[in-house]
Design a protein around this motif. Structure first.
Motif, short mmCIF file in Angstrom:
data_model
loop_
_atom_site.label_atom_id
_atom_site.label_comp_id
_atom_site.label_asym_id
_atom_site.label_seq_id
_atom_site.Cartn_x
_atom_site.Cartn_y
_atom_site.Cartn_z
N LEU A 60 4.21 2.31 12.26
CA LEU A 60 4.74 1.52 11.15
C LEU A 60 4.48 2.15 9.78
O LEU A 60 5.37 2.16 8.93
N PRO A 61 3.26 2.67 9.50
CA PRO A 61 3.07 3.29 8.19
C PRO A 61 4.02 4.46 7.93
O PRO A 61 4.51 4.64 6.81
N THR A 62 4.30 5.25 8.97
CA THR A 62 5.24 6.36 8.80
C THR A 62 6.65 5.85 8.52
O THR A 62 7.36 6.38 7.66
N ARG A 94 0.82 -1.21 0.00
CA ARG A 94 0.00 0.00 0.00
C ARG A 94 0.86 1.26 0.00
O ARG A 94 0.59 2.21 -0.75
N VAL A 95 1.90 1.29 0.82
CA VAL A 95 2.78 2.46 0.86
C VAL A 95 3.53 2.61 -0.46
O VAL A 95 3.68 3.72 -0.98
N ARG A 96 3.97 1.49 -1.00
CA ARG A 96 4.63 1.52 -2.31
C ARG A 96 3.70 2.12 -3.37
O ARG A 96 4.10 2.96 -4.18
N LEU A 125 -0.02 8.56 6.20
CA LEU A 125 -0.27 7.75 5.02
C LEU A 125 -1.60 8.13 4.37
O LEU A 125 -1.68 8.32 3.15
N LEU A 126 -2.65 8.24 5.17
CA LEU A 126 -3.96 8.64 4.63
C LEU A 126 -3.89 10.01 3.97
O LEU A 126 -4.51 10.26 2.93
N GLY A 181 -1.20 8.42 16.15
CA GLY A 181 -1.11 8.36 14.69
C GLY A 181 -1.77 9.49 13.94
O GLY A 181 -1.74 9.50 12.70
N GLN A 182 -2.38 10.44 14.65
CA GLN A 182 -3.06 11.54 13.97
C GLN A 182 -2.05 12.61 13.52
O GLN A 182 -0.97 12.75 14.10
N LEU A 183 -2.41 13.31 12.46
CA LEU A 183 -1.61 14.42 11.94
C LEU A 183 -2.33 15.71 12.28
O LEU A 183 -3.54 15.83 12.09
#
Length: 432
Positions: free
Chosen positions: A133-135, A88-90, A253-254, A217-219
């Motif tokens: 992990l997503p970051t 997904r990140v890729r 990521l979102l 995990g919030q931005l």
């Protein structure tokens, strides 16, 4: 009929459908299945689907001896992460890079190679945080943008301007994340115990920062009164530290995925102004951008929420928005009573401003930002930006411009009004 009884073509189709993990298991059954499960054409399919690569490359971009080896190297390099999250990140970065290649190669050239696990651990140690992990994966693929991108126009996120207020947001590399976080925390008086790190910042004069909360995990981005606003709907941010959840996601990521969607759909575009290109955050398509044509004059209008000058603590609060007005004369010119004119010039403006559906102000006056734009048939849009504040999260502006055919010095007929269709000013779900 068992797999071993299937013909080569049928077996190839079956293996391509069951995926790389099951194909690897099938290879352990017999020598014939091992041969079929090792075919390059099969692993080229897996590399294309999972990694979007058409030639065998390792995670560093170097050639690998085969597609199967390339796939194994990728799995080994990212073995500590859920594979679905890696894919997904890729895909997120591939979509952004593809758009940049076609529309803004100057900005793509600023993207850095991916960081190492050691680089990530240095950030965690220096800032005393545990990155979601997503970051971590986002930085493993791209370690932000080169420092030279902070010259004011090449930010991946982009920005807006009005009067003397200029914003262009870029992603600093990890080494700058450490410095930016420490300096910003001191500047704003934010405690390091909050586990916030700076992951994006405006490269030009205006103070605009984006903080990732490594706990939830919030931005966030800040207002003028240091209130933190979530940049992604809270309902979407979950499971940032659950290593067994393939669907885990943090706001960064979102946020980047949503930014990529807006770029790919043309909601936002690259704008060239004063010989400088940049990603412009003013929406270009309905319903966020209104379009109206009157007597051959086209007016497009849209807005952007400006958190860094908003004040939500006062009563009533002040939600600030910048708005962009783009006006042009269509190639057939200005048409009045069947007569075509190759030019027309703005003289007057009239605005009706609403908050929560109620009129709160009207504006009448000559010119726009002190100018009387002269529109010529078929020429580029005249663009100007201004700003307004609202006491509520939802507002709208509509109005009209008064033009004269020809020019103010040499009018060719009577004045006429040009519609500016209503456009929204609303606190968005995603803040950029």
């Amino acid at each position: 009929m068992g797999l071993e009884d299937a013909g080569d073509l049928v077996l190839h189709i079956i293996l391509s459908k069951i995926g790389p993990e099951n194909t690897a298991r099938v290879a352990c059954v017999s020598k014939r299945l091992q041969v079929s499960a090792s075919e390059e054409s099969l692993w080229s399919i897996f590399c294309s689907i999972d990694l979007n690569i058409s030639t065998p490359l390792d995670p560093h971009g170097d050639p690998a001896p085969s597609f199967k080896t390339a796939y194994q190297l990728w799995r080994e390099s990212f073995r500590m992460y859920p594979w679905n999250l890696v894919k997904r990140v890729r895909r997120c970065w591939d979509n952004l890079k593809q758009w940049l290649s076609l529309n803004f190669p100057e900005a793509k050239a600023t993207l850095r190679k991916g960081a190492t696990e050691d680089d990530l651990e240095q950030v965690e140690t220096a800032l005393k945080v545990k990155l979601p992990l997503p970051t971590r994966l986002l930085y493993r693929f791209v370690d932000g943008q080169e420092s030279s991108s902070s010259n004011g126009s090449l930010g991946l996120i982009g920005g807006y301007s009005f009067y003397t207020h200029h914003v262009n947001v870029y992603l600093p590399p990890l080494k700058e994340v450490i410095w930016e976080t420490k300096e910003t925390m001191k500047l704003l008086g934010i405690s390091s115990r909050l586990n916030l790190i700076v992951v994006a910042v405006s490269a030009v004069s205006s103070l605009k920062f984006f903080f990732l909360d490594c706990t939830n995990g919030q931005l966030y981005t800040g207002t003028s009164t240091r209130q933190m606003l979530p940049c992604v709907p809270d309902s979407l941010v979950r499971s940032v530290h659950d290593t067994n959840d393939d669907h885990q996601q943090d706001a960064m990521l979102l946020w980047l995925e949503e930014h990529g969607r807006r770029l790919q759909t043309g909601t936002i575009k690259v704008r060239q102004q004063d010989n400088m290109k940049s990603i412009c955050l003013f929406p270009e398509t309905p319903p966020l951008c209104s379009v109206a044509v009157t007597n051959g004059v086209q007016v497009r209008a849209s807005s952007v929420f400006i958190p860094e000058i908003s004040n939500l603590r006062d009563q009533p609060p002040a939600y600030w928005y910048a708005y962009s007005i783009r006006m042009s004369l269509l190639p057939e010119g200005c048409i009045l009573s069947g007569t075509h004119h190759s030019s027309c010039q703005l003289y007057w403006r009239h605005w009706i401003i609403r908050a929560d559906g109620a009129v709160i102000d009207t504006v009448n006056g000559e010119a726009v930002i002190g100018e009387y734009p002269l529109l010529q048939a078929g020429e580029e849009e005249f663009v100007y930006e201004s700003c307004s504040n609202f006491p509520t999260t939802t507002g709208a502006i509509e109005g009209c411009f008064t033009f004269v055919p020809g020019s103010l010095k040499d009018p060719k007929g009577s004045q006429f009004e040009v519609e500016v269709a209503e456009f929204p000013l609303k606190l968005p779900d995603y803040i950029f």
